[in-house]
Write a protein that holds these residues in place. Sequence first.
Motif, PDB file in Angstrom:
ATOM      1  N   ASP A 103      62.299  53.050  87.653  1.00 49.46           N
ATOM      2  CA  ASP A 103      63.181  52.620  86.574  1.00 49.46           C
ATOM      3  C   ASP A 103      63.004  53.614  85.435  1.00 49.46           C
ATOM      4  OD1 ASP A 103      63.895  51.333  84.009  1.00 49.46           O
ATOM      5  OD2 ASP A 103      64.328  49.587  85.260  1.00 49.46           O
ATOM      6  N   LEU A 104      64.064  54.319  85.096  1.00 50.64           N
ATOM      7  CA  LEU A 104      63.960  55.398  84.122  1.00 50.64           C
ATOM      8  C   LEU A 104      63.508  54.880  82.758  1.00 50.64           C
ATOM      9  CD1 LEU A 104      64.276  58.352  83.371  1.00 50.64           C
ATOM     10  CD2 LEU A 104      66.738  57.952  83.051  1.00 50.64           C
ATOM     11  N   GLY A 105      64.028  53.726  82.352  1.00 53.18           N
ATOM     12  CA  GLY A 105      63.622  53.187  81.061  1.00 53.18           C
ATOM     13  C   GLY A 105      62.144  52.864  81.010  1.00 53.18           C
ATOM     14  N   VAL A 106      61.617  52.282  82.066  1.00 53.90           N
ATOM     15  CA  VAL A 106      60.197  51.950  82.120  1.00 53.90           C
ATOM     16  C   VAL A 106      59.358  53.230  82.147  1.00 53.90           C
ATOM     17  CG1 VAL A 106      58.393  50.779  83.429  1.00 53.90           C
ATOM     18  CG2 VAL A 106      60.680  49.762  83.278  1.00 53.90           C
ATOM     19  N   ALA A 107      59.772  54.188  82.968  1.00 50.13           N
ATOM     20  CA  ALA A 107      59.022  55.443  83.051  1.00 50.13           C
ATOM     21  C   ALA A 107      58.991  56.152  81.705  1.00 50.13           C
ATOM     22  CB  ALA A 107      59.642  56.349  84.114  1.00 50.13           C
ATOM     23  N   ARG A 108      60.126  56.174  81.008  1.00 49.54           N
ATOM     24  CA  ARG A 108      60.165  56.812  79.687  1.00 49.54           C
ATOM     25  C   ARG A 108      59.230  56.091  78.713  1.00 49.54           C
ATOM     26  NH1 ARG A 108      66.702  57.840  79.133  1.00 49.54           N
ATOM     27  NH2 ARG A 108      66.704  60.013  79.855  1.00 49.54           N
ATOM     28  N   SER A 109      59.243  54.779  78.762  1.00 47.79           N
ATOM     29  CA  SER A 109      58.392  54.014  77.857  1.00 47.79           C
ATOM     30  C   SER A 109      56.917  54.329  78.088  1.00 47.79           C
ATOM     31  CB  SER A 109      58.660  52.519  78.052  1.00 47.79           C
ATOM     32  OG  SER A 109      57.848  51.751  77.199  1.00 47.79           O
ATOM     33  N   LEU A 110      56.519  54.442  79.350  1.00 50.64           N
ATOM     34  CA  LEU A 110      55.117  54.712  79.672  1.00 50.64           C
ATOM     35  C   LEU A 110      54.730  56.146  79.316  1.00 50.64           C
ATOM     36  CD1 LEU A 110      54.877  52.815  83.061  1.00 50.64           C
ATOM     37  CD2 LEU A 110      53.808  52.169  80.895  1.00 50.64           C
ATOM     38  N   VAL A 111      55.624  57.096  79.554  1.00 52.17           N
ATOM     39  CA  VAL A 111      55.335  58.485  79.175  1.00 52.17           C
ATOM     40  C   VAL A 111      55.179  58.586  77.660  1.00 52.17           C
ATOM     41  CG1 VAL A 111      56.286  60.825  79.073  1.00 52.17           C
ATOM     42  CG2 VAL A 111      56.404  59.523  81.203  1.00 52.17           C
ATOM     43  N   GLU A 112      56.092  57.956  76.929  1.00 51.64           N
ATOM     44  CA  GLU A 112      56.012  58.000  75.471  1.00 51.64           C
ATOM     45  C   GLU A 112      54.728  57.342  74.964  1.00 51.64           C
ATOM     46  OE1 GLU A 112      59.603  56.157  74.233  1.00 51.64           O
ATOM     47  OE2 GLU A 112      60.878  57.819  74.907  1.00 51.64           O
ATOM     48  N   ARG A 113      54.320  56.275  75.620  1.00 46.79           N
ATOM     49  CA  ARG A 113      53.077  55.606  75.234  1.00 46.79           C
ATOM     50  C   ARG A 113      51.885  56.545  75.409  1.00 46.79           C
ATOM     51  NH1 ARG A 113      51.542  50.730  72.760  1.00 46.79           N
ATOM     52  NH2 ARG A 113      49.518  50.055  73.552  1.00 46.79           N
ATOM     53  N   ALA A 114      51.829  57.223  76.553  1.00 48.09           N
ATOM     54  CA  ALA A 114      50.729  58.160  76.793  1.00 48.09           C
ATOM     55  C   ALA A 114      50.746  59.294  75.769  1.00 48.09           C
ATOM     56  CB  ALA A 114      50.824  58.712  78.213  1.00 48.09           C
ATOM     57  N   LEU A 115      51.934  59.808  75.448  1.00 52.80           N
ATOM     58  CA  LEU A 115      52.027  60.894  74.470  1.00 52.80           C
ATOM     59  C   LEU A 115      51.539  60.443  73.094  1.00 52.80           C
ATOM     60  CD1 LEU A 115      55.455  62.592  75.316  1.00 52.80           C
ATOM     61  CD2 LEU A 115      53.177  63.144  76.144  1.00 52.80           C
ATOM     62  N   SER A 116      51.896  59.218  72.711  1.00 57.65           N
ATOM     63  CA  SER A 116      51.487  58.727  71.396  1.00 57.65           C
ATOM     64  C   SER A 116      49.975  58.557  71.314  1.00 57.65           C
ATOM     65  CB  SER A 116      52.189  57.408  71.083  1.00 57.65           C
ATOM     66  OG  SER A 116      51.716  56.368  71.922  1.00 57.65           O
ATOM     67  N   ARG A 117      49.346  58.225  72.433  1.00 57.47           N
ATOM     68  CA  ARG A 117      47.895  58.020  72.448  1.00 57.47           C
ATOM     69  C   ARG A 117      47.136  59.341  72.580  1.00 57.47           C
ATOM     70  NH1 ARG A 117      49.243  53.767  70.632  1.00 57.47           N
ATOM     71  NH2 ARG A 117      48.640  51.689  71.412  1.00 57.47           N
ATOM     72  N   LEU A 118      47.688  60.284  73.321  1.00 61.62           N
ATOM     73  CA  LEU A 118      46.999  61.552  73.559  1.00 61.62           C
ATOM     74  C   LEU A 118      47.156  62.514  72.389  1.00 61.62           C
ATOM     75  CD1 LEU A 118      47.891  62.065  77.316  1.00 61.62           C
ATOM     76  CD2 LEU A 118      45.642  61.506  76.377  1.00 61.62           C
ATOM     77  N   GLY A 119      48.221  62.370  71.614  1.00 62.87           N
ATOM     78  CA  GLY A 119      48.385  63.192  70.428  1.00 62.87           C
ATOM     79  C   GLY A 119      48.946  64.564  70.723  1.00 62.87           C
ATOM     80  N   ARG A 120      48.953  65.393  69.682  1.00 61.89           N
ATOM     81  CA  ARG A 120      49.564  66.720  69.762  1.00 61.89           C
ATOM     82  C   ARG A 120      48.547  67.710  70.323  1.00 61.89           C
ATOM     83  NH1 ARG A 120      53.960  69.317  68.042  1.00 61.89           N
ATOM     84  NH2 ARG A 120      53.797  71.512  67.432  1.00 61.89           N
ATOM     85  N   ARG A 121      48.637  67.983  71.603  1.00 58.27           N
ATOM     86  CA  ARG A 121      47.726  68.889  72.293  1.00 58.27           C
ATOM     87  C   ARG A 121      48.423  69.326  73.585  1.00 58.27           C
ATOM     88  NH1 ARG A 121      42.667  65.328  73.267  1.00 58.27           N
ATOM     89  NH2 ARG A 121      43.432  64.177  71.474  1.00 58.27           N
ATOM     90  N   THR A 122      47.828  70.243  74.299  1.00 53.80           N
ATOM     91  CA  THR A 122      48.362  70.595  75.613  1.00 53.80           C
ATOM     92  C   THR A 122      48.173  69.408  76.555  1.00 53.80           C
ATOM     93  OG1 THR A 122      47.886  72.945  75.306  1.00 53.80           O
ATOM     94  CG2 THR A 122      48.196  72.176  77.560  1.00 53.80           C
ATOM     95  N   LEU A 123      49.236  69.058  77.248  1.00 53.94           N
ATOM     96  CA  LEU A 123      49.212  67.892  78.123  1.00 53.94           C
ATOM     97  C   LEU A 123      49.607  68.302  79.539  1.00 53.94           C
ATOM     98  CD1 LEU A 123      51.090  65.337  75.829  1.00 53.94           C
ATOM     99  CD2 LEU A 123      48.623  65.637  76.070  1.00 53.94           C
ATOM    100  N   TYR A 124      48.946  67.677  80.500  1.00 56.25           N
ATOM    101  CA  TYR A 124      49.270  67.879  81.914  1.00 56.25           C
ATOM    102  C   TYR A 124      49.603  66.530  82.537  1.00 56.25           C
ATOM    103  CZ  TYR A 124      47.011  72.405  81.198  1.00 56.25           C
ATOM    104  OH  TYR A 124      46.672  73.645  80.733  1.00 56.25           O
ATOM    105  N   ALA A 125      50.405  66.558  83.580  1.00 53.70           N
ATOM    106  CA  ALA A 125      50.756  65.335  84.294  1.00 53.70           C
ATOM    107  C   ALA A 125      50.677  65.587  85.789  1.00 53.70           C
ATOM    108  CB  ALA A 125      52.160  64.860  83.912  1.00 53.70           C
ATOM    109  N   PHE A 126      50.058  64.644  86.493  1.00 57.46           N
ATOM    110  CA  PHE A 126      49.944  64.697  87.951  1.00 57.46           C
ATOM    111  C   PHE A 126      49.249  65.978  88.421  1.00 57.46           C
ATOM    112  CE2 PHE A 126      53.416  61.811  87.047  1.00 57.46           C
ATOM    113  CZ  PHE A 126      53.152  60.744  87.898  1.00 57.46           C
TER     114      PHE A 126
END
Length: 298
Positions: A103-126
């Motif tokens: 579900d694109l809306g759910v996936a976007r919500s979870l990605v945004e949540r992780a970004l807000s918690r991890l902050g402004r830095r280099t980020l990797y996924a999977f």
Amino acid sequence: MVTSGADSVERLSVRSYTAADLAAVLSLVADDRLTGQPETTPEMLAEALEGRSPVDGERWAELDTPHTEVACDETGRMLGVVSYATRRTDRAGLILWLHAGEDLGVARSLVERALSRLGRRTLYAFELPAALSLGLRGLPVRSRPATRKALEGAGFSSCRQWRYFHRILPRREDTGEIRTYPIAEVTVTSRPSGRRLRLREPDGALTGEAVVGEPVDGIGVLRWITIDPEHRGRGLGANLTEQCCTVLAARGAHEVITYLDEDALPGGREYDAAAASQLLEARGFDEVGRLSSFVRRP
């Protein structure tokens, strides 16, 4: 169903994972399971929640304890889960695994949540293989288009790619005793659990090597196979591959999977992705997916 409306996202709430979410999370993981992957057990999920994995354990040990959160609708029904962590060595943030029922809306919500918690830095996924699978690294981009779109919409780009192969092995009751000429010596390896096969010349010089993982639910993993470039073209790769399959079959496997790093340098002395792909396809392996990790620079 894939949704992208803002209203569907606004109705979601995100909270920390609890033990009561176990069954729902396992169901989400099962919905995304690929051919050749075993069913994820509660024990496997517990390992992933603690930030441990039987594959690349050293790299997982570099992470702080992961945070795992779930997205719920207004009725409290769980719709998705994400796990993320910070790496102590370089302070990079990692989205370790995410399942949202595509579900694109759910996936976007979870990605945004992780970004807000991890902050402004280099980020990797999977980037790392989680304990939820048999060494599966990367997002299966063909079967997970909504998750990929959510990552790309948040500024992630593809970073590294793998090809995922699968082969069915004949069962002993169908073919009798499975036989192949044993050209390599076989020893036990513990990290990860499995067998190492070494191919040597009469003088003891190492000419080829392979590693297979201990089968799980009848599924074995061919983790590594290589033939020295000076000794290619003699059929050694084909014979070594068959001996790997025979060793796995003797350990109870009736399926074999393997991963090829698409970013390996062609013609490299240690590894040639094109040659490895041709070898696997000639030995009955079928490509069933493409995997990708992602990066987002600040």
